[in-house]
Design a protein around this motif. Structure first.
Motif, PDB file in Angstrom:
ATOM      1  N   GLY A  53       0.828  -1.196   0.000  1.00 19.65           N
ATOM      2  CA  GLY A  53       0.000   0.000   0.000  1.00 19.65           C
ATOM      3  C   GLY A  53       0.862   1.245   0.000  1.00 19.65           C
ATOM      4  N   MET A  54       0.533   2.208  -0.866  1.00 22.48           N
ATOM      5  CA  MET A  54       1.309   3.435  -0.987  1.00 22.48           C
ATOM      6  C   MET A  54       0.450   4.628  -0.571  1.00 22.48           C
ATOM      7  SD  MET A  54       4.262   2.425  -2.202  1.00 22.48           S
ATOM      8  CE  MET A  54       4.942   4.008  -2.685  1.00 22.48           C
ATOM      9  N   LEU A  55       0.985   5.447   0.316  1.00 22.91           N
ATOM     10  CA  LEU A  55       0.352   6.700   0.708  1.00 22.91           C
ATOM     11  C   LEU A  55       1.295   7.824   0.314  1.00 22.91           C
ATOM     12  CD1 LEU A  55      -0.979   5.636   4.220  1.00 22.91           C
ATOM     13  CD2 LEU A  55      -2.330   5.989   2.145  1.00 22.91           C
ATOM     14  N   VAL A 113      -5.473   8.206   7.666  1.00 21.98           N
ATOM     15  CA  VAL A 113      -5.074   8.052   6.274  1.00 21.98           C
ATOM     16  C   VAL A 113      -4.870   6.583   5.916  1.00 21.98           C
ATOM     17  CG1 VAL A 113      -2.565   8.197   6.573  1.00 21.98           C
ATOM     18  CG2 VAL A 113      -3.604   9.077   4.496  1.00 21.98           C
ATOM     19  N   PHE A 114      -4.621   5.727   6.900  1.00 22.20           N
ATOM     20  CA  PHE A 114      -4.399   4.308   6.622  1.00 22.20           C
ATOM     21  C   PHE A 114      -5.671   3.612   6.137  1.00 22.20           C
ATOM     22  CE2 PHE A 114      -0.805   5.272   9.337  1.00 22.20           C
ATOM     23  CZ  PHE A 114       0.220   4.576   8.731  1.00 22.20           C
ATOM     24  N   ASN A 115      -6.822   4.224   6.366  1.00 20.90           N
ATOM     25  CA  ASN A 115      -8.058   3.629   5.866  1.00 20.90           C
ATOM     26  C   ASN A 115      -8.135   3.633   4.350  1.00 20.90           C
ATOM     27  OD1 ASN A 115      -9.395   2.890   8.308  1.00 20.90           O
ATOM     28  ND2 ASN A 115      -9.794   5.057   8.705  1.00 20.90           N
ATOM     29  N   ASN A 116      -7.233   4.372   3.675  1.00 18.95           N
ATOM     30  CA  ASN A 116      -7.201   4.374   2.214  1.00 18.95           C
ATOM     31  C   ASN A 116      -6.522   3.132   1.643  1.00 18.95           C
ATOM     32  OD1 ASN A 116      -8.550   6.814   1.762  1.00 18.95           O
ATOM     33  ND2 ASN A 116      -6.682   7.999   2.018  1.00 18.95           N
ATOM     34  N   ILE A 117      -6.006   2.279   2.501  1.00 15.67           N
ATOM     35  CA  ILE A 117      -5.312   1.073   2.050  1.00 15.67           C
ATOM     36  C   ILE A 117      -6.199  -0.135   2.326  1.00 15.67           C
ATOM     37  CG2 ILE A 117      -3.256  -0.358   2.290  1.00 15.67           C
ATOM     38  CD1 ILE A 117      -2.716   2.389   1.118  1.00 15.67           C
ATOM     39  N   PRO A 118      -6.611  -0.894   1.307  1.00 11.59           N
ATOM     40  CA  PRO A 118      -7.435  -2.087   1.559  1.00 11.59           C
ATOM     41  C   PRO A 118      -6.666  -3.107   2.389  1.00 11.59           C
ATOM     42  CG  PRO A 118      -6.634  -2.063  -0.714  1.00 11.59           C
ATOM     43  CD  PRO A 118      -6.280  -0.732  -0.131  1.00 11.59           C
ATOM     44  N   GLY A 119      -7.358  -3.704   3.342  1.00 10.04           N
ATOM     45  CA  GLY A 119      -6.720  -4.695   4.208  1.00 10.04           C
ATOM     46  C   GLY A 119      -6.271  -4.138   5.532  1.00 10.04           C
ATOM     47  N   ILE A 120      -6.271  -2.809   5.677  1.00  5.06           N
ATOM     48  CA  ILE A 120      -5.898  -2.181   6.950  1.00  5.06           C
ATOM     49  C   ILE A 120      -7.144  -1.604   7.588  1.00  5.06           C
ATOM     50  CG2 ILE A 120      -4.544  -0.372   8.055  1.00  5.06           C
ATOM     51  CD1 ILE A 120      -2.460  -0.654   5.992  1.00  5.06           C
ATOM     52  N   LEU A 151       4.247  10.821  15.666  1.00  8.75           N
ATOM     53  CA  LEU A 151       4.686  11.502  14.447  1.00  8.75           C
ATOM     54  C   LEU A 151       3.567  12.383  13.912  1.00  8.75           C
ATOM     55  CD1 LEU A 151       6.491   8.532  12.695  1.00  8.75           C
ATOM     56  CD2 LEU A 151       7.570  10.463  13.847  1.00  8.75           C
ATOM     57  N   ASP A 152       3.935  13.519  13.363  1.00 16.26           N
ATOM     58  CA  ASP A 152       2.960  14.436  12.799  1.00 16.26           C
ATOM     59  C   ASP A 152       2.848  14.200  11.306  1.00 16.26           C
ATOM     60  OD1 ASP A 152       1.264  16.932  13.262  1.00 16.26           O
ATOM     61  OD2 ASP A 152       2.543  17.556  11.609  1.00 16.26           O
ATOM     62  N   VAL A 153       1.615  14.167  10.801  1.00 13.73           N
ATOM     63  CA  VAL A 153       1.388  13.851   9.397  1.00 13.73           C
ATOM     64  C   VAL A 153       2.066  14.861   8.477  1.00 13.73           C
ATOM     65  CG1 VAL A 153      -0.793  15.116   9.281  1.00 13.73           C
ATOM     66  CG2 VAL A 153      -0.392  13.204   7.724  1.00 13.73           C
ATOM     67  N   GLU A 154       2.188  16.112   8.898  1.00 14.73           N
ATOM     68  CA  GLU A 154       2.772  17.144   8.049  1.00 14.73           C
ATOM     69  C   GLU A 154       4.294  17.054   7.958  1.00 14.73           C
ATOM     70  OE1 GLU A 154       0.077  20.988   8.086  1.00 14.73           O
ATOM     71  OE2 GLU A 154       0.505  20.352  10.141  1.00 14.73           O
ATOM     72  N   SER A 155       4.912  16.165   8.745  1.00 15.31           N
ATOM     73  CA  SER A 155       6.360  15.988   8.679  1.00 15.31           C
ATOM     74  C   SER A 155       6.756  14.791   7.833  1.00 15.31           C
ATOM     75  CB  SER A 155       6.930  15.821  10.093  1.00 15.31           C
ATOM     76  OG  SER A 155       6.445  14.632  10.692  1.00 15.31           O
ATOM     77  N   LEU A 156       5.771  14.134   7.201  1.00 14.07           N
ATOM     78  CA  LEU A 156       6.046  12.944   6.403  1.00 14.07           C
ATOM     79  C   LEU A 156       5.836  13.223   4.919  1.00 14.07           C
ATOM     80  CD1 LEU A 156       4.182  10.289   8.592  1.00 14.07           C
ATOM     81  CD2 LEU A 156       6.624  10.830   8.612  1.00 14.07           C
ATOM     82  N   SER A 157       6.653  12.587   4.083  1.00 15.29           N
ATOM     83  CA  SER A 157       6.508  12.727   2.631  1.00 15.29           C
ATOM     84  C   SER A 157       5.735  11.576   2.030  1.00 15.29           C
ATOM     85  CB  SER A 157       7.886  12.819   1.972  1.00 15.29           C
ATOM     86  OG  SER A 157       8.615  11.613   2.162  1.00 15.29           O
ATOM     87  N   SER A 158       5.877  10.371   2.589  1.00 13.93           N
ATOM     88  CA  SER A 158       5.176   9.205   2.051  1.00 13.93           C
ATOM     89  C   SER A 158       5.218   8.076   3.065  1.00 13.93           C
ATOM     90  CB  SER A 158       5.800   8.736   0.727  1.00 13.93           C
ATOM     91  OG  SER A 158       7.137   8.315   0.932  1.00 13.93           O
ATOM     92  N   ILE A 159       4.340   7.089   2.857  1.00 10.67           N
ATOM     93  CA  ILE A 159       4.270   5.908   3.717  1.00 10.67           C
ATOM     94  C   ILE A 159       4.082   4.686   2.822  1.00 10.67           C
ATOM     95  CG2 ILE A 159       3.049   4.770   5.618  1.00 10.67           C
ATOM     96  CD1 ILE A 159       1.998   7.504   6.472  1.00 10.67           C
TER      97      ILE A 159
END
Length: 762
Positions: free
Chosen positions: A121-123, A139-146, A195-203
């Motif tokens: 899964g790519m975020l 945001v993890f709800n956008n990935i099927p299976g999570i 962790l703050d969501v605004e400090s991340l580029s991708s997951i």
């Protein structure tokens, strides 16, 4: 005739005199990074120029208004008619990211997503911007299976394909890394809220057993990547978001990037009164990410994160309170004013070097800590943890029987020192002032460590067929020292799990252009936590075994309609044995037992479509779903046989439908509808939660104020339909003293948020 040529000559001279060199720059409207090699056509004169490595171009014109057409690979064509300025800045809208071409860094071989023989899964940055800035895990709800269980901002539990669903209050059975630094503790617990969501580029999320790469992580692995600056510039920004229930978040960001250094720093202060009583939340956190690139491919990365948190705990409710008084806190938690407070941080350094033309190494070393204090109705917990370790990975490009091959191998060492003490909570004697520390009940020291050695080998058997095989060797041990002398119980002891070997086999085959099928078999395991290994009498249960599982999976990944449509389909079956069950022995106290086997069978679908309505309007609808058939195969607990029953704590299905709309590169509208099926509340399947639907909407607008400043506005509504639902479930809750079982964490009703920010480029 002479007059004609003279007039023509004078006109030409005037044109030359009036013509001017106009400088401009082409940037990415989403990331503000430069766009290299963009084709700029002056529609009036037919002159064509291209942007350089800095995104800059020059064009000569004597017009007061320029009519330009800009084209670049992976961007929508843009036609503009703009007044001439000293420096033009034109933003191109990128085509919605073709996930099939996104490089998956966590897959060891850094393949394009379409070629990875696993469910990943790519975020991306766009996914992270769809949500409000105060709640990363949604945001993890956008990935099927999570599936995300979130009782409060500080009470989050993720399950992947049903693994981890039986956890009581936190995420376990999942490994997680930030820039190669472990976030999962030695006990296997994970807290993403730091962790703050605004400090991340991708997951990136690799679903299913991944032990051949990462060791103990039966559910999968989450790789998070800290944000960094994409363009060579210096900028700063400040933003504020407000929302329902006293929500307030202030953020300050600064970044600086040159050819030699890239620095990104983020500080945020977040607070909320919460929807429920005893639900206030305060968090201050900061992240710094520094990269030192070099022209020869070597690089150094330093990342640090610090969090201070104090969050009160409303806890779960029984059915009557959930229906009639969802805003109240659980009685004992409200009376004791229970909360958790901690300081935690991490520091990591990773160095990548090209040892030889075909041999590369990345080595990361790190240290992290956590000091916590948690008054609970039944006791007060004090914790201190320090951990350190190193992970090294070699990559060697070679040939296997003259076939292109890729070998990755390495190891990881983790060591953790943990101290825990409990005290009486005298809140009932504190005249309504909440928790009060009494005499000490226990004092323990624990040393935990594990070692992983891993290897993965890939060979390009044919132009269309890739084969992979891997193996992980893991040894885990801990030492428990009971240093509390005021009782007759000594819990001291050493424990070492048997060495675990985790193999993996996989293949990916391109059946047609941009269309791949894959198959894989992988082994995974998760070790019991120290608390799970203690018997009700407080002694170490040496008979416990790690949970193990084998994942069988086949899937399809492909593009359609000239790469406008991307789809993924996965069918899997995970067979878990030596299932670790948290068996309740008192209110909020549990011990672990190996109770049987479970089957996790499921179907996952993801699809996204890119539609350009016009030069200035783009629509990106998407859909994902997971249909779950999770049940006990052979499961007996407390002499009751639950074989054939549905696994509690995870929904029967999830369907997520969303749409992103972009207008004129500046206005973006996001909408998503999440459908969640009913959830079994206990092993006997005698109670189920109701299915529910959540509709969330958000809009953001970027307005250039000056050449170097942008105004960013956003607003949104969560739970637009005001659905009444349980945002988290406590499986197998038991009532004590005649009280009803507290299964439910109420979700927030309809709530609003709005934000404003300024960005300044130096």
């Amino acid at each position: 005739m002479k007059r004609y040529f003279l007039s023509l000559f004078l006109f030409a001279v005037a044109s030359i005199v009036n013509a001017q060199q106009i400088k401009g720059r082409i940037i990415n409207s989403t990331t503000s990074g430069v766009v290299e090699n963009a084709r700029i056509l002056d529609v009036t004169t037919g002159v064509i120029v291209f942007s350089d490595a800095r995104g800059e171009f020059e064009i000569t014109s004597n017009q007061k208004t320029l009519r330009l057409e800009i084209t670049a690979k992976s961007y929508y064509i843009k036609k503009v008619e703009i007044p001439v300025a000293d420096l033009l800045e034109i933003a191109l809208l990128p085509l919605p990211e073709m996930l099939s071409e996104v490089i998956v860094k966590g897959s060891v071989f850094s393949n394009e997503l379409r070629q990875v023989p696993a469910s990943v899964g790519m975020l991306t940055k766009k996914d992270l911007e769809r949500i409000d800035a105060g709640n990363m895990v949604q945001v993890f709800n956008n990935i099927p299976g999570i599936y995300v269980n979130q009782g409060a901002l500080n009470t989050t539990k993720l399950s992947i394909r049903g693994i981890g669903a039986r956890s009581q209050y936190n995420t376990n059975r999942i490994q997680a890394y930030l820039n190669e630094i472990p976030l999962t503790t030695g006990e296997g617990e994970l807290t993403l809220d730091d962790l703050d969501v605004e400090s991340l580029s991708s997951i990136e999320i690799i679903k299913g057993p991944t032990s051949s790469l990462y060791g103990a992580g039966l559910g999968g692995v989450i790789n998070l990547y800290a944000k960094s600056e994409n363009a060579e510039k210096t900028q700063t920004s400040a933003a504020t978001q407000v929302g329902s229930y006293g929500f307030l978040k202030n953020t300050i960001v600064a970044s600086h990037a040159t050819a030699d250094i890239n620095v990104y720093a983020n500080y945020n202060d977040l607070q909320s009164n919460g929807y429920r009583d005893n639900g206030s939340y305060k968090r201050q956190s900061g992240l710094v990410n520094i990269e030192f690139p070099s022209t020869n491919g070597n690089s150094l990365n330093v990342v640090a994160n610090y969090t201070h948190l104090k969050a009160f705990i409303p806890s779960s409710l029984n059915e009557d309170d959930f229906i009639n008084s969802p805003e109240k806190a659980a009685f004992t938690w409200g009376k004791s004013k229970g909360y958790e407070s901690y300081n935690c941080g991490l520091l990591g350094v990773a160095y990548t070097t090209n040892i030889a033309p075909k041999l590369k190494n990345t080595t990361a070393t790190y240290i992290n800590f956590k000091n916590a204090f948690e008054p609970r109705p039944f006791d007060i917990l004090k914790e201190e943890r320090i951990s350190t370790g190193m992970r090294t990975k070699f990559r060697y490009l070679t040939e296997f029987f003259e076939l292109p091959s890729d070998l990755v191998f390495g190891g990881e060492y983790y060591r953790e020192w943990y101290e825990m003490a409990t005290f009486q909570n005298l809140y009932e004697e504190n005249e309504g002032q909440g928790s009060l520390r009494g005499s000490q009940l226990s004092n323990n020291e624990q040393d935990r460590s594990y070692v992983n050695f891993f290897g993965q080998f890939k060979v390009e058997a044919t132009k269309s067929l890739d084969l992979e095989m891997g193996l992980n060797f893991n040894t885990t041990q801990y030492q428990l020292n009971d240093i509390f002398e005021n009782d007759d119980l000594d819990q001291s002891g050493n424990y070492k799990f048997k060495t675990v070997l985790s193999p993996r086999l996989a293949a990916s085959y391109e059946v047609a252009s941009q269309k791949n099928i894959y198959a894989s078999i992988s082994h995974g395991f998760s070790t019991p936590s120290v608390s799970e290994t203690l018997t009700p009498e407080g002694e170490i249960n040496t008979s416990l075994k790690p949970e193990t599982g084998i994942n069988y999976e086949i899937g399809f990944k492909g593009n359609w309609f000239n790469n406008a449509l991307y789809t993924e389909l996965a069918l899997y079956s995970i067979q878990v044995k030596n299932l670790l069950v948290a068996q309740r022995i008192a209110e909020d106290r549990y011990v672990g037992v190996n109770a049987g086997k479970t089957n996790h069978n499921g179907i996952e679908l993801f699809t996204t479509y890119n539609l350009l309505v016009s030069d200035n309007i783009a629509i990106n609808p998407y859909f994902n779903s997971a249909i779950n058939f999770f049940e006990f195969e052979d499961f007996t607990n407390n002499e009751i046989d639950y074989s054939g029953k549905q696994l509690p704590g995870v929904p029967e299905y999830t369907f997520n439908l969303g749409m992103d709309i972009t207008f004129f590169n500046s206005l973006r509208v996001y909408s998503s509808l999440m459908n969640v099926g009913q959830i079994a509340l206990n092993d006997a399947n005698s109670l189920f939660s109701d299915a529910y639907q959540l509709l969330n909407v958000k809009a953001s607008y970027q307005l250039p104020l000056f050449k170097v400043m942008n105004l960013n506005l956003s607003a949104g509504i969560n739970n637009l339909l005001n659905e009444k639902y349980a945002s988290s479930i406590l499986p197998n809750a038991v009532g004590f003293g005649g009280a009803s079982p507290r299964y439910y964490y109420p979700g927030n009703p309809r709530n609003y948020f709005a934000g404003i920010g300024l960005n300044y480029i130096f």
